[in-house]
Design a protein around this motif. Sequence first.
Motif, mmCIF file in Angstrom:
data_model
loop_
_atom_site.group_PDB
_atom_site.id
_atom_site.type_symbol
_atom_site.label_atom_id
_atom_site.label_comp_id
_atom_site.label_asym_id
_atom_site.label_seq_id
_atom_site.Cartn_x
_atom_site.Cartn_y
_atom_site.Cartn_z
ATOM 1 N N ARG A 85 10.395 7.455 3.932
ATOM 2 C CA ARG A 85 10.827 6.214 3.323
ATOM 3 C C ARG A 85 9.988 5.038 3.801
ATOM 4 O O ARG A 85 9.665 4.944 4.984
ATOM 5 N N VAL A 86 9.626 4.166 2.879
ATOM 6 C CA VAL A 86 8.950 2.916 3.219
ATOM 7 C C VAL A 86 9.713 1.832 2.483
ATOM 8 O O VAL A 86 9.884 1.908 1.265
ATOM 9 N N MET A 87 10.226 0.864 3.211
ATOM 10 C CA MET A 87 11.089 -0.139 2.581
ATOM 11 C C MET A 87 10.764 -1.498 3.179
ATOM 12 O O MET A 87 10.791 -1.640 4.399
ATOM 13 N N GLY A 88 10.454 -2.476 2.347
ATOM 14 C CA GLY A 88 10.103 -3.729 2.986
ATOM 15 C C GLY A 88 10.086 -4.955 2.101
ATOM 16 O O GLY A 88 10.214 -4.880 0.875
ATOM 17 N N ILE A 89 9.929 -6.065 2.773
ATOM 18 C CA ILE A 89 9.768 -7.369 2.148
ATOM 19 C C ILE A 89 8.264 -7.585 2.035
ATOM 20 O O ILE A 89 7.580 -7.776 3.036
ATOM 21 N N VAL A 90 7.735 -7.512 0.811
ATOM 22 C CA VAL A 90 6.282 -7.571 0.646
ATOM 23 C C VAL A 90 5.856 -8.748 -0.228
ATOM 24 O O VAL A 90 4.690 -8.852 -0.591
ATOM 25 N N ASN A 91 6.799 -9.614 -0.573
ATOM 26 C CA ASN A 91 6.450 -10.799 -1.358
ATOM 27 C C ASN A 91 7.050 -12.037 -0.700
ATOM 28 O O ASN A 91 8.271 -12.181 -0.608
ATOM 29 N N GLY A 92 6.174 -12.915 -0.225
ATOM 30 C CA GLY A 92 6.620 -14.080 0.525
ATOM 31 C C GLY A 92 7.327 -15.123 -0.318
ATOM 32 O O GLY A 92 8.263 -15.780 0.151
ATOM 33 N N THR A 93 6.896 -15.287 -1.571
ATOM 34 C CA THR A 93 7.502 -16.307 -2.432
ATOM 35 C C THR A 93 8.985 -16.019 -2.662
ATOM 36 O O THR A 93 9.841 -16.894 -2.488
ATOM 37 N N THR A 94 9.281 -14.779 -3.053
ATOM 38 C CA THR A 94 10.676 -14.446 -3.314
ATOM 39 C C THR A 94 11.487 -14.451 -2.026
ATOM 40 O O THR A 94 12.670 -14.816 -2.038
ATOM 41 N N ASN A 95 10.873 -14.079 -0.911
ATOM 42 C CA ASN A 95 11.614 -14.104 0.347
ATOM 43 C C ASN A 95 11.922 -15.538 0.762
ATOM 44 O O ASN A 95 13.015 -15.821 1.260
ATOM 45 N N PHE A 96 10.968 -16.429 0.504
ATOM 46 C CA PHE A 96 11.228 -17.840 0.791
ATOM 47 C C PHE A 96 12.402 -18.341 -0.052
ATOM 48 O O PHE A 96 13.310 -19.010 0.442
ATOM 49 N N ILE A 97 12.403 -18.013 -1.343
ATOM 50 C CA ILE A 97 13.464 -18.493 -2.238
ATOM 51 C C ILE A 97 14.821 -17.926 -1.822
ATOM 52 O O ILE A 97 15.814 -18.655 -1.718
ATOM 53 N N LEU A 98 14.879 -16.619 -1.548
ATOM 54 C CA LEU A 98 16.155 -16.007 -1.172
ATOM 55 C C LEU A 98 16.638 -16.518 0.187
ATOM 56 O O LEU A 98 17.837 -16.748 0.376
ATOM 57 N N SER A 99 15.716 -16.714 1.146
ATOM 58 C CA SER A 99 16.086 -17.293 2.443
ATOM 59 C C SER A 99 16.698 -18.674 2.241
ATOM 60 O O SER A 99 17.718 -19.014 2.849
ATOM 61 N N ALA A 100 16.058 -19.467 1.374
ATOM 62 C CA ALA A 100 16.531 -20.840 1.155
ATOM 63 C C ALA A 100 17.886 -20.830 0.447
ATOM 64 O O ALA A 100 18.792 -21.611 0.798
ATOM 65 N N MET A 101 18.069 -19.965 -0.554
ATOM 66 C CA MET A 101 19.367 -19.877 -1.230
ATOM 67 C C MET A 101 20.459 -19.488 -0.242
ATOM 68 O O MET A 101 21.576 -19.985 -0.283
ATOM 69 N N ASP A 102 20.105 -18.583 0.687
ATOM 70 C CA ASP A 102 21.074 -18.128 1.678
ATOM 71 C C ASP A 102 21.471 -19.260 2.616
ATOM 72 O O ASP A 102 22.635 -19.401 2.968
ATOM 73 N N SER A 103 20.504 -20.085 3.005
ATOM 74 C CA SER A 103 20.843 -21.117 3.997
ATOM 75 C C SER A 103 21.413 -22.378 3.366
ATOM 76 O O SER A 103 22.211 -23.071 3.989
ATOM 77 N N THR A 104 21.052 -22.678 2.102
ATOM 78 C CA THR A 104 21.558 -23.916 1.497
ATOM 79 C C THR A 104 22.731 -23.684 0.551
ATOM 80 O O THR A 104 23.467 -24.623 0.248
ATOM 81 N N GLY A 105 22.870 -22.464 0.053
ATOM 82 C CA GLY A 105 23.910 -22.211 -0.938
ATOM 83 C C GLY A 105 23.532 -22.669 -2.333
ATOM 84 O O GLY A 105 24.336 -22.595 -3.265
ATOM 85 N N ALA A 106 22.305 -23.148 -2.488
ATOM 86 C CA ALA A 106 21.863 -23.658 -3.787
ATOM 87 C C ALA A 106 21.597 -22.509 -4.759
ATOM 88 O O ALA A 106 21.483 -21.349 -4.361
ATOM 89 N N GLY A 107 21.481 -22.835 -6.033
ATOM 90 C CA GLY A 107 21.233 -21.846 -7.067
ATOM 91 C C GLY A 107 19.755 -21.484 -7.157
ATOM 92 O O GLY A 107 18.902 -22.097 -6.508
ATOM 93 N N TYR A 108 19.471 -20.504 -8.015
ATOM 94 C CA TYR A 108 18.112 -20.006 -8.126
ATOM 95 C C TYR A 108 17.146 -21.050 -8.675
ATOM 96 O O TYR A 108 16.077 -21.290 -8.109
ATOM 97 N N ALA A 109 17.529 -21.689 -9.795
ATOM 98 C CA ALA A 109 16.596 -22.585 -10.488
ATOM 99 C C ALA A 109 16.171 -23.743 -9.586
ATOM 100 O O ALA A 109 14.977 -24.049 -9.465
ATOM 101 N N GLU A 110 17.129 -24.365 -8.929
ATOM 102 C CA GLU A 110 16.748 -25.523 -8.106
ATOM 103 C C GLU A 110 15.965 -25.104 -6.870
ATOM 104 O O GLU A 110 15.076 -25.825 -6.403
ATOM 105 N N THR A 111 16.250 -23.893 -6.352
ATOM 106 C CA THR A 111 15.491 -23.421 -5.194
ATOM 107 C C THR A 111 14.056 -23.075 -5.584
ATOM 108 O O THR A 111 13.113 -23.347 -4.833
ATOM 109 N N LEU A 112 13.895 -22.509 -6.778
ATOM 110 C CA LEU A 112 12.532 -22.234 -7.257
ATOM 111 C C LEU A 112 11.743 -23.539 -7.409
ATOM 112 O O LEU A 112 10.580 -23.624 -7.018
ATOM 113 N N ASP A 113 12.399 -24.551 -7.958
ATOM 114 C CA ASP A 113 11.733 -25.863 -8.080
ATOM 115 C C ASP A 113 11.248 -26.359 -6.721
ATOM 116 O O ASP A 113 10.122 -26.838 -6.577
ATOM 117 N N GLU A 114 12.134 -26.237 -5.737
ATOM 118 C CA GLU A 114 11.793 -26.694 -4.387
ATOM 119 C C GLU A 114 10.618 -25.882 -3.821
ATOM 120 O O GLU A 114 9.696 -26.449 -3.215
#
Lengths: 434, 434
Positions: free
Chosen positions: B154-183
């Motif tokens: 098995r090989v399993m990982g986080i290999v895309n920084g952009t999406t990880n940044f967006i998901l990390s930010a959504m997790d910490s701010t509680g904001a939605g996808y669209a506004e986090t992508l804008d940011e």
Amino acid sequence: MSDNPSPVRVALLGCGTVGGEATRMLLGEADELAARIGAPVELAGIAVRRPDKHPELPQHLLTADAGSLVESDVDVVVELIGGIEPVRGWLLTALRKGKSVVTGNKALLSEYAAELAEAANTSGADLYYEAAVAGAIPLLRPLRESLAGDRITRVMGIVNGTTNFILSAMDSTGAGYAETLDEATRLGYAEADPTADVDGYDAASKAAILASLAFHSRVTAADVHREGIAGISASDIQAAKLLNRTVKLLAICERVTADDGTESVSARVHPVMIPRSHQLAGVHGAFNAVYVEADAAGELMFYGQGAGGAPTASAVLGDLVAAARNRVAGGRGPRESAHAALPVRPMGQTPTRYHISLDVADRPGVLAQVAQVFAEHGVSIAAVRQRDRHSTASLVIVTHLAADAALQSTVDEIGKLDVVREVVSVMRVEGEDT
Amino acid sequence: MSDNPSPVRVALLGCGTVGGEATRMLLGEADELAARIGAPVELAGIAVRRPDKHPELPQHLLTADAGSLVESDVDVVVELIGGIEPVRGWLLTALRKGKSVVTGNKALLSEYAAELAEAANTSGADLYYEAAVAGAIPLLRPLRESLAGDRITRVMGIVNGTTNFILSAMDSTGAGYAETLDEATRLGYAEADPTADVDGYDAASKAAILASLAFHSRVTAADVHREGIAGISASDIQAAKLLNRTVKLLAICERVTADDGTESVSARVHPVMIPRSHQLAGVHGAFNAVYVEADAAGELMFYGQGAGGAPTASAVLGDLVAAARNRVAGGRGPRESAHAALPVRPMGQTPTRYHISLDVADRPGVLAQVAQVFAEHGVSIAAVRQRDRHSTASLVIVTHLAADAALQSTVDEIGKLDVVREVVSVMRVEGEDT
């Protein structure tokens, strides 16, 4: 590669836990390995001290005469006996005759890597030893090859599972060192004679190997400053907890640049206080993890099982496949390179940071006296925390970077101050902003 | 090696952020690199689209004619242009003429690796592409070489920084996808057209490369099941938080063994809910981390910067040094090996686990109705949590492993039940005990 390539013949020296796993994998996965290598691998012989004690192994392969096995018609020698002599002689013979060597012998490598590498380079044989440091974790190949175009500045990690198990347990139970060591021995995490682990000898050998590879220099185990964990008390662990930190035994290899621009290598093993948020703080029990910093790559971390039969055998087999592939392709792997030949910096001149926890008299002017001692030794204070506790008070100090010797003598002198009742804990600090 | 070895001549195709860093390192560290390689490296030419736009580069090296540069007297071609054509033709020409190729072109490799590898194997040239996956993290070399004697499951990982940044930010701010992508776009973590990242194309290319290497098979980007993060809502993140879990976009490559013993490969990219205690949960922002499981080695993790000029250039230079060392030693690195040729398992037949969060009518018998639908699809429930919320109640279900198609149709049917007011969140689950 022809359609029926000659087999790659392998001699295995030593067949304990790791050797047994390696044999099982070699024989059980023979077809798969042949496909990966481009030629079959043939186990030509297994040297063990007492062949009659190994009914589990193919009897016709066993011999007590390792020297003759090495001299016989084999292409690769896999050494899993350990120790310096007589192994050193056998491996030098093998390399000088152009046979590739795969070994996990950290004691030998941390002392005689230069001699072995020279023999390999002269004859064009491969010398691989991934299993010598951090068991299954692919670490030496990345250092030697993947980062070969970068400039490594630091390698820092947990490379001894026994001491990490003990420190993890002390942290979670609050128990003292002696009783935790007893428990670790009972559970099989510490050997009956735990000296090599708890006094840091094992980690120091690994630090020597890591520093040599990372900085293209020759560092031996004797060059590594070494302190074990036997002096760690429950109050050291408690002091760390109060600061949201934890204590780990780390191997630290650094490239140090002096004010005049000359470079040297610092290699050391000692207990360190790190923030609980640091990635190495989350490495528990018998796991290993190594943190690497390089100019271009930035921060990297490698994590996995640092010991055990199967994990270590995985590293051995990886090296064996590499050596065998090179045989089939007619080439060889990258040579050792010690061209930088950086000198080793003595510990006293190595920049470190200290955390010092004191019980002091609860009266005005104490901090001034203590701070004066720091100033006299040219050591700058990063943070101070004072707390009253009835007639005594606690004083916690974290320093900026200073030469280790200056920090040591500062602590010695502070301990002699009348106002200092007790030096509760002294610990080096890593992994936080200055 | 002679005392005055011939230089290794390098052609660089493309000179953007990564190429610029690579050039700086090649020219700035020339002596150091020569010592490590055993011969000087000579930058023979740099092909860029508009030479007049690069006043920062040595002018005599610049050319707009990449094709002619590849055909000229060079030993190694370093390609950092990206995209399929015309790069594919240039690299095939180079390899067929025995010139080694170093590239970070994941789009090309995830589609044409077989063709490129065949050209390299036929002529005996090296084909290295460490920079194509997870930037600076030494990952492909360990998979290909260090674990070559082991069986990766098995090989399993986080290999895309952009999406990880967006998901990390959504997790910490509680904001939605669209506004986090804008940011993320505003901060430079997402491109103006973020499709390749947020829809998972980038991660799918990397999954194809990882699966091919790990399982000695040929997996192309088209074989990889792909779901992006655009459908992740603030309530998905919130549902994960309530369970002490977090959401990550993972590339997952698995060796799947069917009941009859036949093996296949599953390669997929989709959002996953993982426990906050999982090592991948602590990987924030633009960092990458990849978790590897192998039979003997056990669990390994590799962590570091997944993108950026200098980190990616570090991986490129490591490959270049390896290719150059092989030139000097007269050998070559390990070939690609696709001998296992495992088939790719369709997503519908891949075993996964689901987390399903429902708003349901607050009356007796709801769970019985819902559970009946699971039973009819042969899906086993691992855990259920119910909570009253005025006239509706929330029902959270985590399943055992089942075929993904069975889970999908279970969810579809549950959504049609009268007692189900809303399917709040459906997410696959990884990294926890069943």
